[in-house]
Design a protein around this motif. Structure first.
Motif, short mmCIF file in Angstrom:
data_model
loop_
_atom_site.label_atom_id
_atom_site.label_comp_id
_atom_site.label_asym_id
_atom_site.label_seq_id
_atom_site.Cartn_x
_atom_site.Cartn_y
_atom_site.Cartn_z
N ASN A 270 -24.70 -26.34 -3.74
CA ASN A 270 -24.02 -25.74 -4.93
C ASN A 270 -24.11 -24.51 -4.93
N ILE A 271 -23.07 -23.58 -4.65
CA ILE A 271 -22.97 -22.06 -4.33
C ILE A 271 -22.08 -21.54 -5.36
N ASP A 272 -22.63 -20.68 -6.22
CA ASP A 272 -21.83 -20.08 -7.16
C ASP A 272 -21.03 -18.65 -6.34
N GLN A 273 -19.74 -18.85 -6.61
CA GLN A 273 -18.81 -17.87 -5.67
C GLN A 273 -18.46 -16.51 -6.41
N LEU A 274 -18.79 -15.67 -5.81
CA LEU A 274 -18.63 -14.27 -6.66
C LEU A 274 -17.27 -13.60 -5.87
N SER A 275 -16.49 -12.73 -6.47
CA SER A 275 -15.57 -11.99 -5.88
C SER A 275 -15.08 -10.80 -6.55
N PHE A 276 -14.33 -9.74 -5.85
CA PHE A 276 -13.80 -8.58 -6.55
C PHE A 276 -12.34 -9.23 -6.99
N GLU A 277 -12.01 -9.12 -8.34
CA GLU A 277 -10.83 -9.63 -8.53
C GLU A 277 -9.69 -8.59 -9.04
N ALA A 278 -10.19 -7.50 -9.44
CA ALA A 278 -9.38 -6.35 -9.75
C ALA A 278 -8.42 -5.63 -8.54
N GLU A 279 -7.32 -5.13 -8.64
CA GLU A 279 -6.68 -4.84 -7.59
C GLU A 279 -6.75 -3.13 -7.74
N GLY A 280 -7.00 -2.69 -6.41
CA GLY A 280 -7.49 -1.30 -6.53
C GLY A 280 -7.07 -0.58 -5.05
N GLY A 281 -5.89 -0.72 -4.58
CA GLY A 281 -5.88 -0.06 -3.19
C GLY A 281 -5.16 1.19 -3.39
N GLU A 282 -5.41 2.00 -2.39
CA GLU A 282 -5.21 3.39 -2.52
C GLU A 282 -4.92 3.92 -1.10
N ARG A 283 -3.98 4.91 -0.94
CA ARG A 283 -3.79 5.40 0.46
C ARG A 283 -4.38 6.87 0.26
N ILE A 284 -5.17 6.91 1.25
CA ILE A 284 -5.95 8.51 1.28
C ILE A 284 -5.83 9.00 2.68
N ASN A 285 -5.27 10.19 3.11
CA ASN A 285 -5.11 10.53 4.15
C ASN A 285 -4.48 9.76 5.19
N HIS A 286 -3.39 8.90 4.60
CA HIS A 286 -2.68 8.14 5.31
C HIS A 286 -3.47 6.74 5.81
#
Length: 309
Positions: A270-286
């Protein structure tokens, strides 16, 4: 009288035969155990690599039945004339007393400070810049928790491990196609090559890297489950050791692994799965980065800290 002596000799003869058979079987068994032990020890000497601290000293902890601990799993895409990048970064925290395990996938494009390199970059570049020690230091800083152990896996070699254990079965949550490979929704059985491609699909999944993280965790869970619950795996021990020796590095000792198997069995996988759900993409210096939501990151850090007590 002669008949009695004859029967007595026959009994002694049969007894000798049985003693010889039993003795031979015991000898063969002991030779097998000795050979297996030698092979295991040889493999452990090859894969066991303690972590180096900033002072250059080598750190070696010990797994116990009470103390919580954390593991950083690095799936590295090694290429010719390249130090490689950690294609997969998964943190596992284990609490033996509570008999619980948590698993967190870190998006490889996560923008963070690279500890020891004096730069801000994608978190998966930490391995390319400074190997396992820098990757561990960077993840420790990012999640604000200590990393006690690491497991390095050459991803190309990982498919050999899956083939050696006879493939894996997982529950696929989405119909996916990549080139000539089709993965229907539902229960699917994968060989090594299929599993490796399945774990790398990214752009064909509308969830992008998040979907890829889900599949990577599924594959790791499936391998752990099959390796720990299938008795026939023992018959392939020599092949497994050879593949593991060529493709895995870790700072677990043999004693630690025995303790780990005991702990994992009590958890029933039994493994409790965690993850980053919030979207947060950003382009920095291409260059595209994943920028973690501060509130979500804080919650994940708190959950992992509480689990590690």
């Amino acid at each position: 009288m002669e008949k009695k002596m004859k029967r007595s000799k026959e009994k002694k003869s049969k007894k000798k035969i049985w003693l010889w058979i039993v003795g031979s079987l015991i000898a063969i068994f002991l030779i097998f155990i000795g050979t297996a032990y030698y092979s295991i020890q040889k493999t452990m000497n090859k894969i066991n690599t303690p972590l180096e601290t900033d002072s250059g000293a080598q750190e070696q902890k010990t797994v116990t039945k009470k103390e919580p601990f954390s593991v950083l799993m690095l799936g590295v895409d090694e290429r010719k004339d390249d130090s490689g990048r950690s294609d997969t970064m998964i943190v596992v925290t284990v609490n033996p007393e509570k008999q619980t395990m948590k698993m967190l996938s870190i998006p490889r494009d996560t923008r963070t400070e690279i500890i020891g390199h004096d730069s801000v970059d994608k978190i998966n570049h930490a391995y390319a810049f400074g190997g396992v020690p820098m990757a561990v230091d960077t993840v420790e800083h990012f999640l604000d928790i200590p990393i006690d152990y690491y497991v390095y896996i050459n991803m190309d070699g990982f498919l050999q491990i899956i083939d050696t254990i006879g493939g894996i079965t997982i529950e696929n949550d989405m119909d996916l196609t990549y080139d000539s490979h089709h993965y229907p929704k539902g229960e699917i059985t994968l060989n090594g090559e299929e599993a490796l491609i399945f774990s790398r699909i990214r752009y064909e999944d509308p969830r992008g890297d998040f979907g890829r993280q889900i599949r990577q965790r599924q594959i790791i869970e499936a391998v752990l489950k099959k390796a720990s619950t299938t008795p026939s795996i023992l018959l392939k021990a020599t092949d497994m050791l050879e593949v593991v020796g060529d493709n895995v590095r870790m700072n677990f000792t043999m004693k630690d692994l025995i303790q780990l198997q005991s702990i994992y069995k009590k958890m029933d996988g039994n493994i409790d799965q965690l993850s980053f759900e919030a979207e947060g993409g950003e382009r920095i210096n291409h260059i595209w980065y994943y920028i973690p939501d501060e509130t979500e990151l804080g919650k994940i850090q708190s959950e992992l800290k509480a689990h590690l007590q």
